[in-house]
Design an enzyme around this catalytic site. Structure first.
Site, short mmCIF file in Angstrom:
data_model
loop_
_atom_site.label_atom_id
_atom_site.label_comp_id
_atom_site.label_asym_id
_atom_site.label_seq_id
_atom_site.Cartn_x
_atom_site.Cartn_y
_atom_site.Cartn_z
N GLU A 374 0.81 -1.22 0.00
CA GLU A 374 0.00 0.00 0.00
C GLU A 374 0.84 1.27 0.00
OE1 GLU A 374 -2.77 -0.32 3.25
OE2 GLU A 374 -4.17 -1.51 2.07
N GLU A 446 -6.38 -7.81 -1.22
CA GLU A 446 -7.09 -7.69 0.06
C GLU A 446 -8.52 -7.24 -0.21
OE1 GLU A 446 -5.27 -5.27 3.10
OE2 GLU A 446 -3.25 -5.94 2.60
#
Length: 793
Positions: A374, A446
């Site tokens: 991320e 995710e």
């Protein structure tokens, strides 16, 4: 020769510069520990990340035989969180700057042969280190300690440093080797199957750092038949064998295209979960058996075909088991969102190189993660990490987990954390809205997680919504043919920093709790992926659990064709998959009619009238009598006019068939039918015969390279085996004999479940664990603790 070095360490939470030269008398004042070891045992919750942040010290005395003189002595640490400086006899030899990769220190020049030597490790587990993953907030505790095995190898001056093997669908094994002082050496090699049969071999020849070997009889490694082979190379010099290495491998080929993921030329939809390597109390410091168990849970209990090792490389014991089970692995470099300065970036590139070199022999790994999870784009750094992975392993694609759309795509696969689903909208966004290059592979790394944290003791309807959110994403991804698959966040709950979680230092994002007990959402994965019969009912069928005593939506999670419902042994109705999850192989089945044919059978209504009456009764349960929709009021009026229906009759039927007020004890029976045969059944009714249900992963413990540990999962259940999610009784544990508890001796149920661990103590013999809870019959487990196998110093 390889020796385990995992006993007889001395530990202090306060490192000092005098420690590398401390006297034996000083060492005796320290705590004696065994590896794996955590610098601080933690509470299950309401613990603090400050507790494990320290500069600690480990010391080990080592007697080196005189006959080892002239050989090379190598010390390897499997995992040291997070910065480790190694001393030998007071001299600093090496500092390793990553808590998630192994490292080896050459002790040869500093050892005193024929004498006792002192090894010292300065271990820094503070989170202000200028290395990944540190530098900003982190959504997981990073713990500290020498948490993986330590080994000592004694080598000749000529030896094999590294062997990398990989083979594809053509059954040609490619081998690349790195040796030390091998210029005058010869070699021979063979490939064997699991029974030891030689399938191919290379006769003795001059040493070569690369070779190819055709293994015609070999079968391919895949998720259903993970066929493993062993490549063994023998290094010879002056007519004798001086070194040997064996590597387990499989023949397989991974490929991503614009249309998805292909294993050995066949399209596979990836369905997995994210896994941290943490455990209650001990953090990262769990031995091999516990690591391997997580792979078994993913494959055999959750039906997953893949796992992502978020957010760092994990135990080889876990990866070894994935190799054996056929569980695909996406592993990635350490990090979480933050990118640091130039020195930090250089360490990130080095971490990538170490990760690939150390893990590339695992056939289960199908994708290298070469971005910090991320993080924002950093083209210079990510060109370097991507190039490093391809240089060291040209056989696998690369990816990089991001949370930004249309990011710079330097890797082979666009991997993206898609948290689009909020419970009311589509399960995921289409690929074209995310990736900048539709010709490349796309993978959801995710989903869910923080969007709907769910505790095992949350009320029933929240636990159900948690499960249905996972189902919505699985269904949406299965529909999108150009999405390679998805990894849910996450496998189990985990300890986290004060900035995250529910205020108690726990992220309740898992489909399992921290002890690996299943929440309701686990059944979604089990039903979709397992071949064995699965039947889980979302409801306890207790009206008092729901607003206005309305049972609401009830779901069956099953891999059956349909489910039959019985009330007090009377058939009510059967229910098959509907339109809500049209793309899943085994979607949740909505059970929306607990009245079924009973009105016709007991009240004498025809089918049409029974349907109208049920519609009114269900509306009363949903809206209440004072707020019925106009269409329902109209139906009531028609029933009163045409069928002489009365409010009194309505109240009577509501109490009898919906609320079950004043009726005899109701016992619901659910039967799963597949191919016309019953494959599973379960009952719901008033909780009686409350007792302990205990499952240990082993009855035999083995002192091997390190101490061993059994995982014990404990649940409070009724006589039908149903979990009692609101049981809060205290469980008491008593360990005797050759075992010891890991964690407290008294702990409460949470969501009707809890767990414990028992470890070996260095002694062999029998161990006994007694488990008590108020009002329940004690459960006694016995463990056969066997002595050490292998060679230890």
């Amino acid at each position: 020769m390889k020796y385990s070095m995992n006993d007889n360490w001395y530990f202090t939470e306060e490192y000092s510069q005098a420690l590398p030269t401390a006297s034996k008398e000083d060492l005796l004042r320290l705590t004696q520990v065994r590896i794996p070891h955590t610098v601080k045992m933690m509470e299950l919750n309401y613990c603090s990340e400050q507790d494990y942040q320290m500069e600690s010290g480990y010391v080990r005395m080592l007697q080196i035989p005189e006959e080892w003189r002239g050989r090379r002595i190598l010390l390897t640490f499997g995992g040291a969180a997070h910065e480790a400086e190694v001393f030998c006899n007071g001299k600093s030899l090496y500092t390793h700057h990553c808590g998630y990769t192994a490292f080896t220190v050459d002790l040869t020049e500093t050892l005193h042969f024929g004498e006792e030597n002192q090894l010292t490790v300065r271990l820094d587990s503070r989170e202000n280190l200028n290395i990944p993953p540190f530098g900003h907030a982190i959504d997981y505790m990073t713990f500290g300690g020498l948490y993986r095995a330590v080994t000592l190898e004694v080598k000749e001056s000529s030896y094999l440093k590294d062997v990398f093997v990989h083979g594809g669908m053509d059954r040609v094994l490619q081998v690349e080797m790195e040796g030390c002082e091998t210029q005058d050496c010869r070699m021979m090699a063979e490939v064997t199957d699991h029974q030891g049969k030689v399938l191919a071999q290379i006769p003795e020849q001059d040493f070569s750092d690369s070779l190819a070997l055709q293994v015609t009889e070999a079968k391919l490694w895949d998720i259903r038949n993970p066929q493993l082979y062993t490549f063994t190379v023998h290094l010879r010099k002056a007519g004798r064998e001086i070194d040997t290495q064996s590597v387990h491998f499989g023949f397989r080929e991974f490929r991503f295209t614009a249309q998805g993921f292909y294993l050995n030329g066949k399209k596979v939809k990836l369905r997995g979960l994210n896994r941290h390597q943490s455990y209650p109390y001990m953090g990262y410091a769990a031995p091999d058996r516990a690591q391997a168990l997580d792979a078994d849970i993913l494959k055999k209990e959750l039906g997953c075909n893949a796992v992502r090792t978020s957010h760092y490389p994990q135990s080889h014991a876990f990866l070894d088991r994935c190799d054996e089970l056929g569980l695909l692995v996406f592993t990635e470099m350490p990090g979480w969102q933050h990118i640091g300065d130039e020195a930090w970036k250089q360490q990130a590139v080095q971490n990538t190189r170490d990760m690939v070199k150390q893990y590339r022999n695992h056939p289960c790994i199908f994708l290298w993660g070469v971005r910090i999870n991320e993080s924002q784009d950093d083209d210079e750094m990510y060109r370097s990490t991507n190039a490093a992975a391809h240089e060291l392993d040209p056989s696998r694609p690369t990816g990089g987990v991001r949370c930004i759309k249309k990011s710079h795509l330097l890797e082979d696969v666009y991997t993206y954390n898609d948290f689009f689903h909020n419970g009311t909208n589509k399960g995921c966004e289409p690929k074209k809205k995310i990736t900048p290059d539709m010709s490349r592979g796309y993978l959801i790394s995710e989903y869910n997680g923080h969007m709907f944290p769910t505790k095992p003791y949350d009320w029933e309807e929240k636990r159900l919504e948690h499960a249905l959110r996972h189902a919505q994403v699985l269904d949406a991804v299965r529909q999108q043919r150009d999405i390679a698959g998805c990894f849910g966040w996450c496998m189990f709950d985990y300890n986290t920093h004060q900035d995250f979680g529910s205020g108690d230092r726990v992220c309740y994002h898992g489909v399992l709790d921290m002890f690996r007990n299943p929440k309701m959402a686990a059944a979604v994965y089990a039903a979709e992926g397992l071949n064995r019969p699965v039947l889980e009912i979302s409801s306890s069928m207790d009206i008092g659990e729901h607003p206005a005593c309305n049972l609401g939506e009830i779901y069956a999670f099953t891999n059956a064709d349909y489910v039959e419902l019985y009330k007090n042994d009377e058939f009510v109705a059967k229910f098959a998959p509907g339109k809500k999850f049209p793309h899943m192989k085994h979607p949740p089945i909505l059970i929306d009619d607990p009245v079924g044919c009973l009105l016709e059978k007991h009240e004498g209504y025809d089918a049409a009238t029974a349907a109208e009456v049920k519609k009114c009764l269900f509306a009363i349960a949903r809206y209440g009598q004072a707020a019925l929709p106009p269409a329902i009021l109209l139906t009531v009026a028609k029933l009163m006019a045409a069928k002489h229906f009365t409010y009194e009759k309505g109240n009577e039927l509501y109490g009898k068939y919906i609320a079950n007020w004043g009726e005899k004890m109701v016992r619901w029976h659910f039967v799963a039918i597949k191919n016309g045969k019953k494959i599973a059944e379960t009952w719901r009714g008033p909780a009686e015969n409350v007792h302990l249900q205990v499952m240990a992963d082993t009855e035999t413990l083995q002192e091997a390279e390190t101490w061993d540990m059994a995982t014990v999962r404990i649940r409070a259940v009724d006589g039908s085996g149903n979990l009692l999610p609101y049981c809060t009784r205290v469980v008491s544990l008593e360990a005797e004999g050759a075992i010891a508890l890991v964690g407290p001796a008294h702990l409460p149920f949470a969501g009707g479940s809890t767990g414990t661990y028992v470890r070996t103590t260095g002694e062999s013999g029998m161990g006994k664990l007694t488990i008590h809870a108020d009002g329940m019959k004690p459960v006694i487990l016995t463990f056969d603790v066997q002595g050490r196998e292998g060679t230890a110093l």
